[in-house]
Write a protein that holds these residues in place. Structure first.
Motif, PDB file in Angstrom:
ATOM      1  N   GLN A 197       0.864  -1.181   0.000  1.00 32.49           N
ATOM      2  CA  GLN A 197       0.000   0.000   0.000  1.00 32.49           C
ATOM      3  C   GLN A 197       0.899   1.230   0.000  1.00 32.49           C
ATOM      4  O   GLN A 197       1.734   1.392   0.878  1.00 32.49           O
ATOM      5  CB  GLN A 197      -0.892  -0.031   1.245  1.00 32.49           C
ATOM      6  N   ARG A 198       0.721   2.099  -0.990  1.00 33.61           N
ATOM      7  CA  ARG A 198       1.590   3.257  -1.185  1.00 33.61           C
ATOM      8  C   ARG A 198       0.890   4.529  -0.712  1.00 33.61           C
ATOM      9  O   ARG A 198      -0.133   4.926  -1.252  1.00 33.61           O
ATOM     10  CB  ARG A 198       1.961   3.377  -2.657  1.00 33.61           C
ATOM     11  N   TRP A 199       1.480   5.183   0.296  1.00 38.31           N
ATOM     12  CA  TRP A 199       0.974   6.436   0.838  1.00 38.31           C
ATOM     13  C   TRP A 199       1.811   7.586   0.304  1.00 38.31           C
ATOM     14  O   TRP A 199       3.033   7.497   0.290  1.00 38.31           O
ATOM     15  CB  TRP A 199       1.058   6.420   2.357  1.00 38.31           C
ATOM     16  N   VAL A 200       1.168   8.671  -0.088  1.00 41.62           N
ATOM     17  CA  VAL A 200       1.858   9.820  -0.663  1.00 41.62           C
ATOM     18  C   VAL A 200       1.700  11.034   0.245  1.00 41.62           C
ATOM     19  O   VAL A 200       0.587  11.427   0.590  1.00 41.62           O
ATOM     20  CB  VAL A 200       1.311  10.152  -2.072  1.00 41.62           C
ATOM     21  N   PHE A 201       2.843  11.596   0.636  1.00 41.42           N
ATOM     22  CA  PHE A 201       2.904  12.840   1.397  1.00 41.42           C
ATOM     23  C   PHE A 201       3.448  13.905   0.455  1.00 41.42           C
ATOM     24  O   PHE A 201       4.592  13.802   0.016  1.00 41.42           O
ATOM     25  CB  PHE A 201       3.856  12.713   2.592  1.00 41.42           C
ATOM     26  N   ASN A 202       2.653  14.911   0.135  1.00 39.85           N
ATOM     27  CA  ASN A 202       3.121  15.987  -0.741  1.00 39.85           C
ATOM     28  C   ASN A 202       4.163  16.839  -0.045  1.00 39.85           C
ATOM     29  O   ASN A 202       4.147  16.987   1.174  1.00 39.85           O
ATOM     30  CB  ASN A 202       1.958  16.877  -1.193  1.00 39.85           C
ATOM     31  N   GLN A 203       5.034  17.428  -0.825  1.00 37.33           N
ATOM     32  CA  GLN A 203       6.109  18.267  -0.299  1.00 37.33           C
ATOM     33  C   GLN A 203       5.555  19.423   0.526  1.00 37.33           C
ATOM     34  O   GLN A 203       6.120  19.789   1.542  1.00 37.33           O
ATOM     35  CB  GLN A 203       6.966  18.778  -1.461  1.00 37.33           C
ATOM     36  N   GLN A 204       4.421  19.984   0.120  1.00 35.62           N
ATOM     37  CA  GLN A 204       3.856  21.111   0.864  1.00 35.62           C
ATOM     38  C   GLN A 204       3.535  20.713   2.300  1.00 35.62           C
ATOM     39  O   GLN A 204       3.527  21.530   3.200  1.00 35.62           O
ATOM     40  CB  GLN A 204       2.572  21.631   0.192  1.00 35.62           C
ATOM     41  N   ASN A 205       3.258  19.436   2.534  1.00 37.58           N
ATOM     42  CA  ASN A 205       2.941  18.955   3.878  1.00 37.58           C
ATOM     43  C   ASN A 205       4.191  18.725   4.711  1.00 37.58           C
ATOM     44  O   ASN A 205       4.120  18.715   5.926  1.00 37.58           O
ATOM     45  CB  ASN A 205       2.199  17.621   3.827  1.00 37.58           C
ATOM     46  N   LEU A 206       5.332  18.471   4.061  1.00 41.40           N
ATOM     47  CA  LEU A 206       6.486  17.990   4.798  1.00 41.40           C
ATOM     48  C   LEU A 206       7.693  18.912   4.836  1.00 41.40           C
ATOM     49  O   LEU A 206       8.246  19.161   5.893  1.00 41.40           O
ATOM     50  CB  LEU A 206       6.943  16.638   4.218  1.00 41.40           C
ATOM     51  N   PHE A 207       8.138  19.398   3.681  1.00 43.66           N
ATOM     52  CA  PHE A 207       9.443  20.042   3.602  1.00 43.66           C
ATOM     53  C   PHE A 207       9.373  21.495   3.153  1.00 43.66           C
ATOM     54  O   PHE A 207       8.513  21.881   2.376  1.00 43.66           O
ATOM     55  CB  PHE A 207      10.347  19.288   2.621  1.00 43.66           C
ATOM     56  N   THR A 208      10.328  22.265   3.633  1.00 42.52           N
ATOM     57  CA  THR A 208      10.534  23.603   3.114  1.00 42.52           C
ATOM     58  C   THR A 208      10.973  23.425   1.658  1.00 42.52           C
ATOM     59  O   THR A 208      11.813  22.562   1.380  1.00 42.52           O
ATOM     60  CB  THR A 208      11.637  24.320   3.921  1.00 42.52           C
ATOM     61  N   PRO A 209      10.405  24.181   0.711  1.00 38.17           N
ATOM     62  CA  PRO A 209      10.720  23.970  -0.711  1.00 38.17           C
ATOM     63  C   PRO A 209      12.227  23.931  -0.997  1.00 38.17           C
ATOM     64  O   PRO A 209      12.994  24.746  -0.490  1.00 38.17           O
ATOM     65  CB  PRO A 209      10.064  25.173  -1.399  1.00 38.17           C
ATOM     66  N   GLY A 210      12.617  22.929  -1.778  1.00 41.16           N
ATOM     67  CA  GLY A 210      14.005  22.784  -2.212  1.00 41.16           C
ATOM     68  C   GLY A 210      14.952  22.238  -1.161  1.00 41.16           C
ATOM     69  O   GLY A 210      16.156  22.205  -1.371  1.00 41.16           O
ATOM     70  N   THR A 211      14.401  21.792  -0.010  1.00 44.66           N
ATOM     71  CA  THR A 211      15.250  21.293   1.075  1.00 44.66           C
ATOM     72  C   THR A 211      14.698  19.975   1.619  1.00 44.66           C
ATOM     73  O   THR A 211      13.614  19.539   1.238  1.00 44.66           O
ATOM     74  CB  THR A 211      15.317  22.295   2.251  1.00 44.66           C
ATOM     75  N   ALA A 212      15.429  19.406   2.565  1.00 47.52           N
ATOM     76  CA  ALA A 212      14.958  18.237   3.314  1.00 47.52           C
ATOM     77  C   ALA A 212      14.618  18.631   4.746  1.00 47.52           C
ATOM     78  O   ALA A 212      14.520  17.786   5.623  1.00 47.52           O
ATOM     79  CB  ALA A 212      16.012  17.137   3.286  1.00 47.52           C
ATOM     80  N   ARG A 213      14.420  19.944   5.001  1.00 49.60           N
ATOM     81  CA  ARG A 213      14.031  20.432   6.329  1.00 49.60           C
ATOM     82  C   ARG A 213      12.522  20.295   6.500  1.00 49.60           C
ATOM     83  O   ARG A 213      11.745  20.768   5.664  1.00 49.60           O
ATOM     84  CB  ARG A 213      14.435  21.892   6.505  1.00 49.60           C
ATOM     85  N   LEU A 214      12.123  19.699   7.597  1.00 50.44           N
ATOM     86  CA  LEU A 214      10.706  19.512   7.869  1.00 50.44           C
ATOM     87  C   LEU A 214      10.036  20.840   8.212  1.00 50.44           C
ATOM     88  O   LEU A 214      10.634  21.699   8.856  1.00 50.44           O
ATOM     89  CB  LEU A 214      10.519  18.532   9.030  1.00 50.44           C
ATOM     90  N   THR A 215       8.782  20.997   7.786  1.00 51.62           N
ATOM     91  CA  THR A 215       8.011  22.183   8.145  1.00 51.62           C
ATOM     92  C   THR A 215       7.516  22.028   9.582  1.00 51.62           C
ATOM     93  O   THR A 215       7.671  20.978  10.203  1.00 51.62           O
ATOM     94  CB  THR A 215       6.809  22.386   7.204  1.00 51.62           C
TER      95      THR A 215
END
Length: 182
Positions: free
Chosen positions: A65-83
């Motif tokens: 089962q594949r779950w998708v987390f959009n970047q807007q939910n997780l990371f500052t754009p262009g980085t791997a820093r969590l929001t």
């Protein structure tokens, strides 16, 4: 003639047993998947979080089962820093998954970036760093054993949106359910 008849009957019996076993496993997987999906959606609704969604359009193996987390939910754009809210969202997902750890055997966490523009290289490092960050949250505060997770950086090789570049900035979590799902 009798030998041929015995061979045909044996083949039919083997096929019926295999088909029945595959069908039973599929039913068990779907039951576990539906339960986890329902609980994830309920948990996110109760905590006023934007829920990830299940991507059913992929050709994943049975029981995945594949779950998708959009970047807007997780990371500052262009980085791997969590929001700010992403850690809370990831921990809520980890909690639900951990409560069902007898039903799955592994989480595969895949980081994705947008497809490269002409003349631009794929951003493999960013996609791998995003997958690693999610894994660190899951194994740390999420209390999911590290040996039950694998990470992959997919860069821009698997876009799911043609028009939206930002929609392709995401992390996908593939839950591989165990055969003994209840």
């Amino acid at each position: 003639m009798a030998f041929t008849m015995v061979m045909v009957m044996t083949l039919i019996a083997v096929l019926v047993v295999l088909y029945g076993r595959i069908g039973w496993d599929s039913i068990q997987y779907k039951k576990a998947q539906a339960q986890v999906e329902r609980e994830v959606k309920d948990a996110y609704a109760q905590n006023n979080l934007k829920a990830p969604y299940v991507n059913r359009g992929r050709n994943d193996p049975p029981g995945a089962q594949r779950w998708v987390f959009n970047q807007q939910n997780l990371f500052t754009p262009g980085t791997a820093r969590l929001t700010v809210n992403s850690r809370r969202a990831l921990l809520e997902f980890a909690r639900v998954v951990r409560e069902h750890d007898d039903q799955w055997r592994r989480l595969r966490i895949e980081g994705h970036t947008r497809p490269p523009r002409p003349g631009e290289a794929d951003n493999w490092q960013l996609s791998a760093a995003r997958a690693e960050m999610v894994t660190r949250v899951f194994s740390g505060a999420g209390h999911i054993p590290a040996y039950k997770m694998a990470i992959a950086g997919r860069a821009g090789q698997n876009p799911i949106f043609k028009a939206s570049q930002t929609g392709n900035e995401r992390v996908e979590i593939l839950i591989e359910y165990a055969n003994s799902a209840k």
